[in-house]
Design an enzyme around this catalytic site. Structure first.
Site, mmCIF file in Angstrom:
data_model
loop_
_atom_site.group_PDB
_atom_site.id
_atom_site.type_symbol
_atom_site.label_atom_id
_atom_site.label_comp_id
_atom_site.label_asym_id
_atom_site.label_seq_id
_atom_site.Cartn_x
_atom_site.Cartn_y
_atom_site.Cartn_z
ATOM 1 N N TYR A 286 8.605 12.355 -13.024
ATOM 2 C CA TYR A 286 7.980 11.375 -12.272
ATOM 3 C C TYR A 286 6.503 11.878 -11.683
ATOM 4 O O TYR A 286 5.545 11.316 -11.873
ATOM 5 C CB TYR A 286 8.898 10.668 -11.173
ATOM 6 C CG TYR A 286 8.190 9.892 -10.324
ATOM 7 C CD1 TYR A 286 7.578 8.560 -10.369
ATOM 8 C CD2 TYR A 286 8.136 10.420 -8.912
ATOM 9 C CE1 TYR A 286 6.790 7.989 -9.406
ATOM 10 C CE2 TYR A 286 7.454 9.695 -7.831
ATOM 11 C CZ TYR A 286 6.792 8.534 -8.198
ATOM 12 O OH TYR A 286 6.207 7.965 -6.993
ATOM 13 N N LYS B 222 2.654 10.991 -12.015
ATOM 14 C CA LYS B 222 1.608 10.658 -11.286
ATOM 15 C C LYS B 222 0.590 11.622 -10.871
ATOM 16 O O LYS B 222 -0.314 11.112 -10.787
ATOM 17 C CB LYS B 222 2.399 10.324 -9.997
ATOM 18 C CG LYS B 222 3.493 9.108 -9.829
ATOM 19 C CD LYS B 222 2.942 7.753 -9.867
ATOM 20 C CE LYS B 222 2.193 7.396 -8.655
ATOM 21 N NZ LYS B 222 1.684 5.963 -8.830
ATOM 22 N N THR C 43 1.347 9.236 -4.653
ATOM 23 C CA THR C 43 2.613 9.700 -4.011
ATOM 24 C C THR C 43 2.650 11.054 -3.424
ATOM 25 O O THR C 43 1.567 12.098 -3.919
ATOM 26 C CB THR C 43 3.988 9.899 -4.900
ATOM 27 O OG1 THR C 43 5.017 10.456 -4.150
ATOM 28 C CG2 THR C 43 3.560 10.548 -6.094
ATOM 29 N N ASP C 44 3.087 11.682 -2.367
ATOM 30 C CA ASP C 44 2.935 12.951 -1.883
ATOM 31 C C ASP C 44 3.822 13.905 -2.849
ATOM 32 O O ASP C 44 3.625 15.098 -2.901
ATOM 33 C CB ASP C 44 3.679 13.050 -0.570
ATOM 34 C CG ASP C 44 5.083 12.600 -0.364
ATOM 35 O OD1 ASP C 44 5.503 12.195 -1.428
ATOM 36 O OD2 ASP C 44 5.650 13.020 0.635
ATOM 37 N N GLU C 45 4.420 13.342 -3.671
ATOM 38 C CA GLU C 45 5.512 14.272 -4.714
ATOM 39 C C GLU C 45 4.444 14.980 -5.454
ATOM 40 O O GLU C 45 5.029 16.026 -6.114
ATOM 41 C CB GLU C 45 6.353 13.422 -5.274
ATOM 42 C CG GLU C 45 7.408 12.596 -4.632
ATOM 43 C CD GLU C 45 8.495 12.208 -5.428
ATOM 44 O OE1 GLU C 45 8.784 12.858 -6.424
ATOM 45 O OE2 GLU C 45 9.440 11.683 -4.731
HETATM 46 P P1 NAD Z 1 8.813 -0.201 -7.684
HETATM 47 O O1 NAD Z 1 9.626 0.547 -8.708
HETATM 48 O O2 NAD Z 1 9.503 -1.053 -6.620
HETATM 49 O O3 NAD Z 1 7.996 -1.202 -8.324
HETATM 50 C C1 NAD Z 1 6.984 -1.111 -9.307
HETATM 51 C C2 NAD Z 1 6.470 -2.472 -10.035
HETATM 52 O O4 NAD Z 1 5.622 -1.911 -11.177
HETATM 53 C C3 NAD Z 1 7.459 -3.339 -10.640
HETATM 54 O O5 NAD Z 1 7.006 -4.701 -10.307
HETATM 55 C C4 NAD Z 1 7.406 -3.409 -11.993
HETATM 56 O O6 NAD Z 1 7.560 -4.257 -12.736
HETATM 57 C C5 NAD Z 1 5.695 -2.772 -12.395
HETATM 58 N N1 NAD Z 1 5.537 -2.151 -13.420
HETATM 59 C C6 NAD Z 1 6.403 -1.075 -13.914
HETATM 60 N N2 NAD Z 1 5.925 -0.616 -15.311
HETATM 61 C C7 NAD Z 1 4.969 -1.445 -15.296
HETATM 62 C C8 NAD Z 1 3.987 -1.800 -16.565
HETATM 63 N N3 NAD Z 1 4.096 -1.040 -17.708
HETATM 64 N N4 NAD Z 1 3.011 -2.773 -16.391
HETATM 65 C C9 NAD Z 1 2.922 -3.545 -15.479
HETATM 66 N N5 NAD Z 1 3.800 -3.416 -14.398
HETATM 67 C C10 NAD Z 1 4.665 -2.508 -14.342
HETATM 68 O O7 NAD Z 1 7.619 0.647 -7.226
HETATM 69 P P2 NAD Z 1 7.273 1.136 -5.418
HETATM 70 O O8 NAD Z 1 8.183 1.714 -4.744
HETATM 71 O O9 NAD Z 1 6.795 -0.362 -5.090
HETATM 72 O O10 NAD Z 1 5.828 1.790 -5.835
HETATM 73 C C11 NAD Z 1 4.749 1.237 -6.102
HETATM 74 C C12 NAD Z 1 3.614 2.417 -6.291
HETATM 75 O O11 NAD Z 1 3.519 3.166 -5.080
HETATM 76 C C13 NAD Z 1 3.903 3.367 -7.366
HETATM 77 O O12 NAD Z 1 2.798 3.741 -7.945
HETATM 78 C C14 NAD Z 1 4.692 4.634 -6.604
HETATM 79 O O13 NAD Z 1 4.354 5.683 -7.348
HETATM 80 C C15 NAD Z 1 3.758 4.493 -5.324
HETATM 81 N N6 NAD Z 1 4.480 5.172 -4.153
HETATM 82 C C16 NAD Z 1 5.827 4.897 -3.850
HETATM 83 C C17 NAD Z 1 6.500 5.256 -2.891
HETATM 84 C C18 NAD Z 1 7.711 4.854 -2.185
HETATM 85 O O14 NAD Z 1 8.240 5.527 -1.461
HETATM 86 N N7 NAD Z 1 8.293 3.801 -3.015
HETATM 87 C C19 NAD Z 1 5.814 6.180 -1.995
HETATM 88 C C20 NAD Z 1 4.418 6.715 -2.412
HETATM 89 C C21 NAD Z 1 3.731 6.194 -3.566
HETATM 90 O O1 DAU Z 2 7.815 10.885 -1.492
HETATM 91 C C1 DAU Z 2 7.331 9.705 -2.248
HETATM 92 C C2 DAU Z 2 8.334 9.290 -2.990
HETATM 93 O O2 DAU Z 2 9.710 8.860 -2.291
HETATM 94 C C3 DAU Z 2 7.748 7.914 -4.083
HETATM 95 O O3 DAU Z 2 6.758 8.616 -4.705
HETATM 96 C C4 DAU Z 2 9.105 7.690 -5.071
HETATM 97 O O4 DAU Z 2 8.470 6.556 -5.601
HETATM 98 C C5 DAU Z 2 10.017 7.208 -4.133
HETATM 99 O O5 DAU Z 2 11.231 7.026 -5.077
HETATM 100 C C6 DAU Z 2 10.459 8.525 -3.350
HETATM 101 O O6 DAU Z 2 11.121 9.373 -3.995
HETATM 102 P P1 DAU Z 2 12.374 10.300 -3.710
HETATM 103 O O7 DAU Z 2 12.950 11.058 -4.795
HETATM 104 O O8 DAU Z 2 12.103 11.316 -2.304
HETATM 105 O O9 DAU Z 2 13.235 9.286 -3.020
HETATM 106 P P2 DAU Z 2 14.864 8.868 -3.097
HETATM 107 O O10 DAU Z 2 14.899 7.383 -2.333
HETATM 108 O O11 DAU Z 2 15.291 8.688 -4.606
HETATM 109 O O12 DAU Z 2 15.731 10.056 -2.510
HETATM 110 C C7 DAU Z 2 15.282 10.295 -1.220
HETATM 111 C C8 DAU Z 2 16.009 11.704 -1.048
HETATM 112 O O13 DAU Z 2 17.299 11.271 -1.126
HETATM 113 C C9 DAU Z 2 15.836 12.809 -1.856
HETATM 114 O O14 DAU Z 2 15.875 13.951 -1.562
HETATM 115 C C10 DAU Z 2 17.042 12.450 -2.892
HETATM 116 C C11 DAU Z 2 18.145 12.143 -1.888
HETATM 117 N N1 DAU Z 2 19.134 11.174 -2.496
HETATM 118 C C12 DAU Z 2 18.803 10.149 -3.236
HETATM 119 C C13 DAU Z 2 19.665 9.313 -4.042
HETATM 120 C C14 DAU Z 2 19.348 8.015 -4.630
HETATM 121 C C15 DAU Z 2 20.574 11.579 -2.327
HETATM 122 O O15 DAU Z 2 20.865 12.349 -1.467
HETATM 123 N N2 DAU Z 2 21.392 10.375 -2.895
HETATM 124 C C16 DAU Z 2 21.095 9.633 -3.438
HETATM 125 O O16 DAU Z 2 21.786 8.964 -4.091
#
Ligand code: NAD
Ligand code: DAU
Length: 351
Positions: free
Chosen positions: A154, A158, A129-131
């Site tokens: 989180y 990561k 992630t970019d975080e």
């Molecule tokens: P998600 O939370 O939707 O899915 C995570 C999956 O991992 C689920 O199916 C869960 O059951 C599985 N999992 C969790 N713990 C586990 C364990 N101990 N063993 C096996 N499986 C397990 O997540 P996502 O949004 O699909 O993100 C996937 C990956 O991409 C993550 O590594 C996240 O950090 C990264 N990522 C996400 C975003 C985003 O915006 N969602 C952006 C950048 C990177």
């Molecule tokens: O940047 C990549 C990341 O993006 C991934 O690594 C994470 O897995 C993914 O969850 C996401 O993280 P964020 O914290 O940016 O996503 P989220 O959707 O939780 O929040 C997006 C923005 O919106 C953030 O600035 C917080 C804000 N927010 C979020 C929620 C859930 C609100 O204002 N209200 C809310 O209820």
């Protein structure tokens, strides 16, 4: 080629498998997933009977389970999605993030080190992630060289996993690639994240919670574009390298929410005020990063990847997907989901 996909029943993993299992019938895909609250096997119903697809329920934090999967399938490639992924959950309960994101990644790396004596044609692709880079001010972009400065449990977990992956490359010569991506949105995203939460709350006439003043900026990428970027890196990226992935689509949270309200109004033929009036500013996320934005010129120039969707086109597709998948939506809104909403928002909405 045998490809072990961890976390394939989650949001991005499901989109990845739904795209590449049918496209590559000569590759075997093994989905290793613990099936946490964030997973949904129903996402994968279209490929569940495919001859080149296998599902194993297992926890990456348990080394013996990981070994069993490696013994049985002997994967050549690991695409590591599995993680605890929600920042707010990491603030209220960090322990699972340490277990899955750090120990789980370590276990997978150890399995690769143990089983891949011959490293020819092997690859550990780490999805991150970019975080990990921390927060930006109003200007500038993070590059692959930016220093790590994570803010939440989180992002710290990561960041730790990214460091472990690179350390296994430098120390043991493990063939690894790392991608760091910005915020994803699209089909199958669990409605704890901003975009699906906004869509579903708006449809139910519930408050749409915006943390702080809604001025925080995220750089949005449609999930299928992220999957294509990962596939491009697996195919053509250089071993040991990191690639930043972004859509260059920065938006303030308030603007994202207002755009969703506008699309809903147009799609449903209802006044936009019906949705906008639900916007509720609530207490901020502790340690809330102000802005994320990545310079993704490396993957664009070196591998020729670019996103197909703009934020507007991808957001409309996403809203339409949630509107036409009511069955999926009601299935994910289980008791666990209701408990999370209560836990995260009860105090905030009053405050
Ligand atoms: P998600 O939370 O939707 O899915 C995570 C999956 O991992 C689920 O199916 C869960 O059951 C599985 N999992 C969790 N713990 C586990 C364990 N101990 N063993 C096996 N499986 C397990 O997540 P996502 O949004 O699909 O993100 C996937 C990956 O991409 C993550 O590594 C996240 O950090 C990264 N990522 C996400 C975003 C985003 O915006 N969602 C952006 C950048 C990177
Ligand atoms: O940047 C990549 C990341 O993006 C991934 O690594 C994470 O897995 C993914 O969850 C996401 O993280 P964020 O914290 O940016 O996503 P989220 O959707 O939780 O929040 C997006 C923005 O919106 C953030 O600035 C917080 C804000 N927010 C979020 C929620 C859930 C609100 O204002 N209200 C809310 O209820």
């Amino acid at each position: 080629m045998k490809i072990l996909v961890t976390g394939g029943a989650g949001f991005i993993g499901s989109n990845f498998l739904l795209t590449y299992v049918p496209k590559y019938p000569n590759h075997t895909f093994i989905n290793l997933d613990k099936l946490t609250y964030a997973a949904n096997l129903y996402n994968l119903k279209d490929i569940s009977d495919a001859k080149n697809y296998f599902f194993v329920q297992a926890d990456i934090a348990d080394f013996e389970s990981v070994k069993t999967v490696f013994d049985r399938f002997e994967p050549d490639i690991v695409v590591h999605f599995a993680a605890e992924s929600h920042v707010d959950r990491s603030i209220l309960g960090p322990a699972e993030f340490i277990k899955t994101n750090i120990v789980g990644t370590f276990n997978l790396l150890e399995a690769c080190r143990f089983y891949w004596k011959d490293k020819e044609d092997k690859l550990f692709h780490h999805v991150s992630t970019d975080e990990v880079y921390g927060s930006l001010g109003g200007t500038g972009y993070f590059t692959e060289e930016s220093r790590y400065d994570p803010s939440s449990p989180y992002s710290a977990s990561k960041a730790s996993s990214d460091h472990l992956v690179r350390a296994y490359h430098r120390t043991y010569g493990l063939p690894v690639k790392v991608t760091n991506c910005t915020n994803n949105y699209g089909p199958y995203q669990f409605p704890e994240k901003l975009i699906p939460l906004t869509i579903l709350n708006a449809l139910e006439g519930k408050p749409i919670p915006i943390y702080g003043k809604g001025q925080n900026v995220r750089d949005w990428l449609y999930v299928k574009d992220h999957c294509e970027a990962i596939w491009a890196v697996i195919q053509k990226g250089r071993i040991g390298e990191t690639y930043n992935i972004s859509g260059n689509e920065e938006r303030k949270n308030i603007d994202v929410v207002e755009e969703i309200c506008q699309i809903l109004a147009e799609e449903l033929g209802r006044p936009v005020t019906e949705f906008k009036n639900l916007i509720t500013f609530v207490s901020d996320r502790p340690g809330h990063d102000l802005r994320y934005a990545l310079d993704s010129s490396k993957i664009r120039n070196e591998l020729g990847w670019k996103p197909k969707e703009t934020f507007s086109s991808g957001l409309r597709k996403t809203v339409k997907w949630y509107l036409s998948n009511a069955e999926w939506v009601s299935a994910v809104k289980t008791g666990e989901y209701k408990r999370w909403i209560e836990r995260n928002y009860a105090g905030r909405l009053q405050g």
